[in-house]
Design an enzyme around this catalytic site. Structure first.
Site, PDB file in Angstrom:
ATOM      1  N   LYS A   1      20.638  30.838  72.273  1.00 10.94           N
ATOM      2  CA  LYS A   1      20.437  32.208  72.799  1.00 10.94           C
ATOM      3  C   LYS A   1      19.997  32.160  74.268  1.00 10.94           C
ATOM      4  O   LYS A   1      20.334  33.071  75.036  1.00 10.94           O
ATOM      5  CB  LYS A   1      19.415  32.967  71.950  1.00 10.94           C
ATOM      6  CG  LYS A   1      19.855  33.239  70.505  1.00 10.94           C
ATOM      7  CD  LYS A   1      21.122  34.078  70.395  1.00 10.94           C
ATOM      8  CE  LYS A   1      21.333  34.609  68.989  1.00 10.94           C
ATOM      9  NZ  LYS A   1      22.666  35.199  68.793  1.00 10.94           N
TER      10      LYS A   1
ATOM     11  N   TYR B   1      13.152  29.131  64.460  1.00 17.31           N
ATOM     12  CA  TYR B   1      14.374  29.596  65.134  1.00 17.31           C
ATOM     13  C   TYR B   1      15.150  28.412  65.723  1.00 17.31           C
ATOM     14  O   TYR B   1      16.369  28.457  65.890  1.00 17.31           O
ATOM     15  CB  TYR B   1      14.043  30.649  66.197  1.00 17.31           C
ATOM     16  CG  TYR B   1      15.221  31.548  66.504  1.00 17.31           C
ATOM     17  CD1 TYR B   1      15.841  32.293  65.497  1.00 17.31           C
ATOM     18  CD2 TYR B   1      15.740  31.641  67.788  1.00 17.31           C
ATOM     19  CE1 TYR B   1      16.930  33.097  65.762  1.00 17.31           C
ATOM     20  CE2 TYR B   1      16.835  32.459  68.066  1.00 17.31           C
ATOM     21  CZ  TYR B   1      17.419  33.182  67.045  1.00 17.31           C
ATOM     22  OH  TYR B   1      18.504  33.973  67.320  1.00 17.31           O
TER      23      TYR B   1
HETATM   24  N1  LIG Z   1      19.184  39.630  62.095  1.00 18.27           N
HETATM   25  C1  LIG Z   1      18.318  39.431  63.087  1.00 18.27           C
HETATM   26  O1  LIG Z   1      17.112  39.413  62.878  1.00 18.27           O
HETATM   27  C2  LIG Z   1      18.830  39.243  64.487  1.00 18.27           C
HETATM   28  C3  LIG Z   1      17.929  39.433  65.555  1.00 18.27           C
HETATM   29  C4  LIG Z   1      18.396  39.255  66.852  1.00 18.27           C
HETATM   30  C5  LIG Z   1      19.703  38.877  67.058  1.00 18.27           C
HETATM   31  N2  LIG Z   1      20.558  38.705  65.999  1.00 18.27           N
HETATM   32  C6  LIG Z   1      21.941  38.317  66.288  1.00 18.27           C
HETATM   33  O2  LIG Z   1      22.794  39.364  65.908  1.00 18.27           O
HETATM   34  C7  LIG Z   1      24.110  38.841  65.694  1.00 18.27           C
HETATM   35  C8  LIG Z   1      24.662  39.386  64.392  1.00 18.27           C
HETATM   36  O3  LIG Z   1      23.954  38.873  63.296  1.00 18.27           O
HETATM   37  P1  LIG Z   1      23.460  39.777  62.075  1.00 18.27           P
HETATM   38  O4  LIG Z   1      21.991  39.587  61.997  1.00 18.27           O
HETATM   39  O5  LIG Z   1      24.033  41.115  62.144  1.00 18.27           O
HETATM   40  O6  LIG Z   1      24.031  38.986  60.807  1.00 18.27           O
HETATM   41  P2  LIG Z   1      25.438  39.089  60.030  1.00 18.27           P
HETATM   42  O7  LIG Z   1      25.444  37.946  59.084  1.00 18.27           O
HETATM   43  O8  LIG Z   1      25.629  40.437  59.457  1.00 18.27           O
HETATM   44  O9  LIG Z   1      26.494  38.883  61.193  1.00 18.27           O
HETATM   45  C9  LIG Z   1      26.825  37.609  61.688  1.00 18.27           C
HETATM   46  C10 LIG Z   1      28.331  37.635  61.887  1.00 18.27           C
HETATM   47  O10 LIG Z   1      28.757  36.399  62.485  1.00 18.27           O
HETATM   48  C11 LIG Z   1      30.056  36.190  61.982  1.00 18.27           C
HETATM   49  N3  LIG Z   1      30.521  34.827  62.208  1.00 18.27           N
HETATM   50  C12 LIG Z   1      29.884  33.663  61.923  1.00 18.27           C
HETATM   51  N4  LIG Z   1      30.720  32.624  62.174  1.00 18.27           N
HETATM   52  C13 LIG Z   1      31.887  33.172  62.644  1.00 18.27           C
HETATM   53  C14 LIG Z   1      33.128  32.640  63.059  1.00 18.27           C
HETATM   54  N5  LIG Z   1      33.370  31.316  63.006  1.00 18.27           N
HETATM   55  N6  LIG Z   1      34.101  33.474  63.467  1.00 18.27           N
HETATM   56  C15 LIG Z   1      33.897  34.828  63.503  1.00 18.27           C
HETATM   57  N7  LIG Z   1      32.743  35.388  63.097  1.00 18.27           N
HETATM   58  C16 LIG Z   1      31.767  34.566  62.666  1.00 18.27           C
HETATM   59  C17 LIG Z   1      29.906  36.495  60.495  1.00 18.27           C
HETATM   60  O11 LIG Z   1      31.174  36.677  59.890  1.00 18.27           O
HETATM   61  C18 LIG Z   1      29.088  37.768  60.562  1.00 18.27           C
HETATM   62  O12 LIG Z   1      29.928  38.904  60.608  1.00 18.27           O
HETATM   63  C19 LIG Z   1      23.965  37.328  65.772  1.00 18.27           C
HETATM   64  O13 LIG Z   1      24.302  36.900  67.071  1.00 18.27           O
HETATM   65  C20 LIG Z   1      22.476  37.129  65.540  1.00 18.27           C
HETATM   66  O14 LIG Z   1      22.013  35.913  66.099  1.00 18.27           O
HETATM   67  C21 LIG Z   1      20.134  38.881  64.719  1.00 18.27           C
END
Ligand SMILES: NC(=O)c1ccc[n+]([C@@H]2O[C@H](COP(=O)([O-])OP(=O)(O)OC[C@H]3O[C@@H](n4cnc5c(N)ncnc54)[C@H](O)[C@@H]3O)[C@@H](O)[C@H]2O)c1
Length: 275
Positions: free
Chosen positions: A183, A176
């Site tokens: 985070k 990570y």
């Molecule tokens: N997938 C997991 O296991 C997980 C677990 C805990 C937290 N998260 C967090 O959840 C959130 C969403 O991620 P996800 O897993 O749904 O993946 P995802 O890829 O579907 O979403 C990530 C989003 O970030 C956007 N993004 C990245 N750079 C950007 C920019 N410059 N301007 C605007 N948007 C931008 C992307 O367009 C995308 O829509 C993130 O903060 C991620 O760290 C994910």
């Protein structure tokens, strides 16, 4: 939200849109940032808020993303669908400006975006260059702080701000790396924003889902092992879905949660309580 009553949408899985009898968020309006596709956590949130009767404005990253986001936006009858790349100066401001011209108030914002350049994310924290560090913290943390500032004047009757975090902020989760540092900063920002905005009735939360196979997660090496471990170790012995995350987030936007703020809410089947 009842699974039995889910609608069938042509071209999508039968369980695509949840249906809730009680429109507990009726009359509320909010912005959801971070839908890339139907696997995105932000999409799970958008479905839940819509099912509970809220009006939801959404954004898409760029022209390439637009064709994936627009059909989803239509499914939830999003009245505003706007481009937003937080790296483009002025675009965050333009999104809130457009919202303020259409709506006279805003009730919630879901910030569900994160980014780290590959060389920063996939290396040791000790090796991270300044540029990679700044980009990671900028997109993954500062943009939430700025969205809170832009939302503040529009949350005239109070509101709720959400961001997505992960357990790698609390302990060292293999692979990570620098995102764990980002985070940790994000969760701290949640507490400061909650303290500062609380007197205005604006509540602030981080939601901490267990691992989900999304596009963002595909940038983390050995992610499949993380999924397996989460399922085996979590007390409920189950992986979470984007619908689980959406339902928990929508609950915190309801007035019934008006005395809950500054939290990091784990939606991880209890994984974080196990050694
Ligand atoms: N997938 C997991 O296991 C997980 C677990 C805990 C937290 N998260 C967090 O959840 C959130 C969403 O991620 P996800 O897993 O749904 O993946 P995802 O890829 O579907 O979403 C990530 C989003 O970030 C956007 N993004 C990245 N750079 C950007 C920019 N410059 N301007 C605007 N948007 C931008 C992307 O367009 C995308 O829509 C993130 O903060 C991620 O760290 C994910």
């Amino acid at each position: 939200m009842s699974l039995a009553e889910q609608q069938e949408i042509p071209g999508m899985a039968p369980s695509a849109l949840p249906v809730a009898k009680a429109k507990l968020l009726e009359g509320k309006r909010g912005l959801i940032v971070g839908i890339a596709n139907e696997h995105s956590i932000a999409w799970g949130c958008a479905k839940a808020f819509h099912a509970l009767g809220a009006e939801v404005a959404v954004t898409y990253l760029n022209d390439k993303a637009q064709k994936y986001v627009e059909p989803l936006a239509r499914l939830i009858e999003a009245p505003l669908v706007m481009p937003l790349d937080v790296n483009i100066p002025g675009q965050m401001e333009a999104v809130f400006e457009k919202i303020s011209r259409s709506w006279n108030s805003l009730d919630f914002v879901v910030h569900s975006i994160a980014f780290s350049p590959k060389e920063a994310l996939q290396g040791r924290v000790v090796d991270v260059e300044r540029e990679g560090f700044l980009k990671t913290l900028d997109v993954s943390c500062w943009t939430f702080i700025r969205m809170a500032k832009l939302a503040e004047p529009m949350m005239r009757r109070g509101g709720t701000l959400f961001t997505m975090t992960y357990y790698g902020s609390q302990i060292v989760v293999q692979n990570y790396n620098i995102m764990g540092v980002a985070k940790a900063a994000l969760e701290s920002a949640v507490r400061y924003l909650a303290a500062e905005l609380g007197p205005k009735g604006i509540r602030v939360h981080a939601i901490s889902p267990g691992p989900l196979a999304t596009r963002a997660a595909s940038g983390i090496p050995e992610f499949d092992e993380l999924l397996e471990l989460a399922k085996a170790k979590a007390p409920v012995r189950s992986l979470v879905s984007i619908d689980d995350v959406g339902a928990a987030t929508a609950f915190l936007a309801h007035d019934a949660a008006r005395l809950i703020t500054g939290e990091t809410l784990y939606v991880d089947g209890g994984y974080h309580i196990i050694d």
